[in-house]
Design a protein around this motif. Structure first.
Motif, PDB file in Angstrom:
ATOM      1  N   ARG A  37       0.878  -1.058  -0.063  1.00  0.00           N
ATOM      2  CA  ARG A  37       0.035   0.075   0.107  1.00  0.00           C
ATOM      3  C   ARG A  37       0.769   1.063   0.016  1.00  0.00           C
ATOM      4  O   ARG A  37       1.474   1.634   0.972  1.00  0.00           O
ATOM      5  CB  ARG A  37      -1.005   0.059   1.070  1.00  0.00           C
ATOM      6  N   PHE A  38       1.185   1.765  -1.090  1.00  0.00           N
ATOM      7  CA  PHE A  38       1.986   2.792  -1.284  1.00  0.00           C
ATOM      8  C   PHE A  38       1.562   4.018  -0.653  1.00  0.00           C
ATOM      9  O   PHE A  38       0.450   4.488  -0.470  1.00  0.00           O
ATOM     10  CB  PHE A  38       2.276   3.077  -2.660  1.00  0.00           C
ATOM     11  N   THR A  39       2.578   5.021  -0.368  1.00  0.00           N
ATOM     12  CA  THR A  39       2.145   6.269   0.205  1.00  0.00           C
ATOM     13  C   THR A  39       1.542   7.040  -1.114  1.00  0.00           C
ATOM     14  O   THR A  39       1.314   6.824  -2.176  1.00  0.00           O
ATOM     15  CB  THR A  39       3.469   7.015   0.382  1.00  0.00           C
ATOM     16  N   ARG A  40       0.860   8.172  -0.523  1.00  0.00           N
ATOM     17  CA  ARG A  40      -0.260   8.911  -1.360  1.00  0.00           C
ATOM     18  C   ARG A  40       0.671   9.360  -2.595  1.00  0.00           C
ATOM     19  O   ARG A  40       0.307   9.454  -3.558  1.00  0.00           O
ATOM     20  CB  ARG A  40      -0.831  10.287  -0.541  1.00  0.00           C
ATOM     21  N   ASN A  41       1.824  10.110  -2.434  1.00  0.00           N
ATOM     22  CA  ASN A  41       2.757  10.678  -3.615  1.00  0.00           C
ATOM     23  C   ASN A  41       2.953   9.527  -4.417  1.00  0.00           C
ATOM     24  O   ASN A  41       2.812   9.599  -5.853  1.00  0.00           O
ATOM     25  CB  ASN A  41       3.847  11.399  -3.051  1.00  0.00           C
ATOM     26  N   PHE A  42       3.423   8.507  -3.864  1.00  0.00           N
ATOM     27  CA  PHE A  42       3.938   7.397  -4.862  1.00  0.00           C
ATOM     28  C   PHE A  42       2.579   6.746  -5.675  1.00  0.00           C
ATOM     29  O   PHE A  42       2.593   6.382  -6.836  1.00  0.00           O
ATOM     30  CB  PHE A  42       4.441   6.085  -4.064  1.00  0.00           C
ATOM     31  N   ALA A  43       1.674   6.695  -5.095  1.00  0.00           N
ATOM     32  CA  ALA A  43       0.108   5.819  -5.276  1.00  0.00           C
ATOM     33  C   ALA A  43      -0.289   6.748  -6.489  1.00  0.00           C
ATOM     34  O   ALA A  43      -0.926   6.087  -7.473  1.00  0.00           O
ATOM     35  CB  ALA A  43      -0.617   5.504  -4.309  1.00  0.00           C
ATOM     36  N   GLN A  44      -0.419   8.056  -6.131  1.00  0.00           N
ATOM     37  CA  GLN A  44      -1.191   8.852  -7.013  1.00  0.00           C
ATOM     38  C   GLN A  44      -0.471   9.498  -8.313  1.00  0.00           C
ATOM     39  O   GLN A  44      -0.983   9.725  -9.287  1.00  0.00           O
ATOM     40  CB  GLN A  44      -1.790  10.187  -6.305  1.00  0.00           C
ATOM     41  N   MET A  45       0.907   9.516  -8.179  1.00  0.00           N
ATOM     42  CA  MET A  45       1.648  10.165  -9.213  1.00  0.00           C
ATOM     43  C   MET A  45       2.401   9.133 -10.226  1.00  0.00           C
ATOM     44  O   MET A  45       2.723   9.612 -11.201  1.00  0.00           O
ATOM     45  CB  MET A  45       2.762  11.192  -8.720  1.00  0.00           C
ATOM     46  N   SER A  46       2.445   7.759  -9.793  1.00  0.00           N
ATOM     47  CA  SER A  46       2.892   6.871 -10.557  1.00  0.00           C
ATOM     48  C   SER A  46       1.832   6.590 -11.702  1.00  0.00           C
ATOM     49  O   SER A  46       0.840   6.728 -11.540  1.00  0.00           O
ATOM     50  CB  SER A  46       3.082   5.407  -9.868  1.00  0.00           C
ATOM     51  N   ASN A  47       2.236   6.124 -12.767  1.00  0.00           N
ATOM     52  CA  ASN A  47       1.403   5.828 -14.020  1.00  0.00           C
ATOM     53  C   ASN A  47       2.072   4.695 -14.926  1.00  0.00           C
ATOM     54  O   ASN A  47       3.207   4.332 -14.851  1.00  0.00           O
ATOM     55  CB  ASN A  47       1.010   7.170 -15.030  1.00  0.00           C
ATOM     56  N   ILE A  48       1.238   4.327 -15.821  1.00  0.00           N
ATOM     57  CA  ILE A  48       1.639   3.260 -16.769  1.00  0.00           C
ATOM     58  C   ILE A  48       2.961   3.490 -17.423  1.00  0.00           C
ATOM     59  O   ILE A  48       3.020   4.767 -18.184  1.00  0.00           O
ATOM     60  CB  ILE A  48       0.624   2.892 -17.645  1.00  0.00           C
ATOM     61  N   GLY A  49       3.937   2.481 -17.477  1.00  0.00           N
ATOM     62  CA  GLY A  49       5.084   2.612 -17.996  1.00  0.00           C
ATOM     63  C   GLY A  49       6.261   3.235 -17.302  1.00  0.00           C
ATOM     64  O   GLY A  49       7.604   3.163 -17.557  1.00  0.00           O
ATOM     65  N   ASP A  50       6.001   3.632 -16.041  1.00  0.00           N
ATOM     66  CA  ASP A  50       6.994   4.061 -15.038  1.00  0.00           C
ATOM     67  C   ASP A  50       7.955   2.755 -14.627  1.00  0.00           C
ATOM     68  O   ASP A  50       7.208   1.681 -14.571  1.00  0.00           O
ATOM     69  CB  ASP A  50       6.316   4.669 -13.882  1.00  0.00           C
ATOM     70  N   GLU A  51       9.094   2.977 -14.456  1.00  0.00           N
ATOM     71  CA  GLU A  51      10.174   2.055 -14.006  1.00  0.00           C
ATOM     72  C   GLU A  51      10.238   2.014 -12.568  1.00  0.00           C
ATOM     73  O   GLU A  51      10.609   2.993 -12.004  1.00  0.00           O
ATOM     74  CB  GLU A  51      11.470   2.349 -14.808  1.00  0.00           C
ATOM     75  N   VAL A  52      10.053   0.884 -12.031  1.00  0.00           N
ATOM     76  CA  VAL A  52       9.938   0.654 -10.451  1.00  0.00           C
ATOM     77  C   VAL A  52      10.906  -0.374 -10.125  1.00  0.00           C
ATOM     78  O   VAL A  52      11.096  -1.306 -10.722  1.00  0.00           O
ATOM     79  CB  VAL A  52       8.611   0.418  -9.861  1.00  0.00           C
ATOM     80  N   GLU A  53      11.877   0.032  -9.064  1.00  0.00           N
ATOM     81  CA  GLU A  53      13.126  -0.935  -8.854  1.00  0.00           C
ATOM     82  C   GLU A  53      12.484  -1.406  -7.200  1.00  0.00           C
ATOM     83  O   GLU A  53      12.198  -0.413  -6.511  1.00  0.00           O
ATOM     84  CB  GLU A  53      14.060   0.124  -8.691  1.00  0.00           C
ATOM     85  N   TYR A  97      15.407  -5.847  -8.277  1.00  0.00           N
ATOM     86  CA  TYR A  97      14.416  -6.334  -9.197  1.00  0.00           C
ATOM     87  C   TYR A  97      13.617  -5.323  -9.662  1.00  0.00           C
ATOM     88  O   TYR A  97      13.295  -4.179  -8.948  1.00  0.00           O
ATOM     89  CB  TYR A  97      13.311  -7.371  -8.298  1.00  0.00           C
ATOM     90  N   THR A  98      13.491  -5.169 -11.076  1.00  0.00           N
ATOM     91  CA  THR A  98      12.927  -3.846 -11.715  1.00  0.00           C
ATOM     92  C   THR A  98      11.888  -4.423 -12.623  1.00  0.00           C
ATOM     93  O   THR A  98      11.858  -5.483 -13.128  1.00  0.00           O
ATOM     94  CB  THR A  98      14.147  -3.288 -12.722  1.00  0.00           C
ATOM     95  N   THR A  99      10.546  -3.668 -12.647  1.00  0.00           N
ATOM     96  CA  THR A  99       9.537  -3.751 -13.269  1.00  0.00           C
ATOM     97  C   THR A  99       8.902  -2.648 -13.870  1.00  0.00           C
ATOM     98  O   THR A  99       9.530  -1.495 -13.433  1.00  0.00           O
ATOM     99  CB  THR A  99       8.389  -4.674 -12.551  1.00  0.00           C
ATOM    100  N   GLU A 100       7.808  -2.731 -14.629  1.00  0.00           N
ATOM    101  CA  GLU A 100       7.239  -1.219 -15.082  1.00  0.00           C
ATOM    102  C   GLU A 100       5.880  -1.227 -14.661  1.00  0.00           C
ATOM    103  O   GLU A 100       5.387  -2.505 -14.499  1.00  0.00           O
ATOM    104  CB  GLU A 100       7.154  -1.042 -16.684  1.00  0.00           C
ATOM    105  N   VAL A 101       5.246  -0.257 -14.459  1.00  0.00           N
ATOM    106  CA  VAL A 101       3.721  -0.002 -13.987  1.00  0.00           C
ATOM    107  C   VAL A 101       2.999  -0.547 -15.162  1.00  0.00           C
ATOM    108  O   VAL A 101       3.301  -0.049 -16.210  1.00  0.00           O
ATOM    109  CB  VAL A 101       3.458   1.231 -13.506  1.00  0.00           C
ATOM    110  N   GLU A 102       2.164  -1.453 -14.927  1.00  0.00           N
ATOM    111  CA  GLU A 102       0.981  -1.824 -15.949  1.00  0.00           C
ATOM    112  C   GLU A 102      -0.226  -1.346 -15.675  1.00  0.00           C
ATOM    113  O   GLU A 102      -0.663  -0.938 -14.588  1.00  0.00           O
ATOM    114  CB  GLU A 102       0.842  -3.378 -15.774  1.00  0.00           C
TER     115      GLU A 102
END
Length: 233
Positions: free
Chosen positions: A89-105, A126-131
């Motif tokens: 359960r991400f913090t508000r800034n992380f949860a609201q401002m991330s979007n599809i295609g962002d790279e997450v580590e 481990y690296t992935t992208e927001v889907e």
């Protein structure tokens, strides 16, 4: 020199020259899989983590959105010789401002055995992208824009290409629009309430500092949102 003294000397020399294997050279924690996806105008995630040690191991899970430079940390533990799948359960800034295609580590840091108190190495990264998630019902459509006037729905993103500014429209009415901005000067996320007819100046720091003007302009229908973004000279 007696045989016993000679034996002790040889043993001591062997101990000095032998390679030292310490607990902190091990990596008991492995991130097997991770997923971050959009859901109802935000992002959620889950991660599967395994522990190969014969004791419960605790650690700090460090999650970074490298695209918008937003961070999330959580203290966790996994039982000995076990794997656990955990919802994040991400913090508000992380949860609201991330979007599809962002790279997450993802990486496990400050790894320590609960019984032995031994310190271990960090996990591999481990690296992935927001889907796009199945329960993503946000807004109308995100837009990549240049300078100009734009209309958008609540919870949409505007990507201002000249500056790298990312704008999310949280809410609007006939009086004002509520925005959240990232890639701004000093970093982080800024919330802005912009009243009709008003202009605010900011600076984007995505690549290099760029001066911008944001204006909440009047349109034919005063209840609709018309947001103007201009690169300042």
């Amino acid at each position: 020199m007696s045989k016993f003294t000679r034996f002790l000397s040889v043993l001591l020399l062997a101990l000095i020259l032998a390679p030292v294997t310490l607990a902190d050279e091990d990596q008991p924690i492995q991130i097997k899989s991770a997923m971050v996806e959009t859901e109802n105008s935000r992002v959620v995630g889950k991660v599967t983590i395994c522990n190969s040690e014969d004791e419960r191991v605790r650690f700090t899970l460090d999650v970074k959105n490298l695209t918008i430079k937003t961070f999330y940390k959580r203290k966790l533990s996994v039982a000995s010789n076990d794997c656990a799948t955990l919802k994040l359960r991400f913090t508000r800034n992380f949860a609201q401002m991330s979007n599809i295609g962002d790279e997450v580590e993802f990486v496990a840091k400050h790894v320590r055995g609960l019984r032995s108190r031994d310190k271990y190495d960090f996990s591999d990264v481990y690296t992935t992208e927001v889907e796009k998630g199945k329960r993503d019902h946000a807004g109308c459509a995100d837009q990549e824009i240049e300078d100009g006037v734009f209309d958008a729905c609540d919870m949409d993103f505007l990507y201002h290409l000249p500056s790298g500014l990312r704008v999310k429209i949280l809410d609007h009415n006939s009086d004002y629009v509520l925005l959240r901005l990232t890639h701004i000067e000093w970093g982080g996320v800024k919330e802005m309430r912009l009243y009709k007819g008003r202009t605010k100046k900011i600076r984007s720091n995505y690549d290099q500092l760029k001066r911008l003007e944001l204006t909440n302009v009047y349109g034919e229908n005063k209840k609709n949102l018309y947001l103007k973004i201009d690169s300042a000279s």
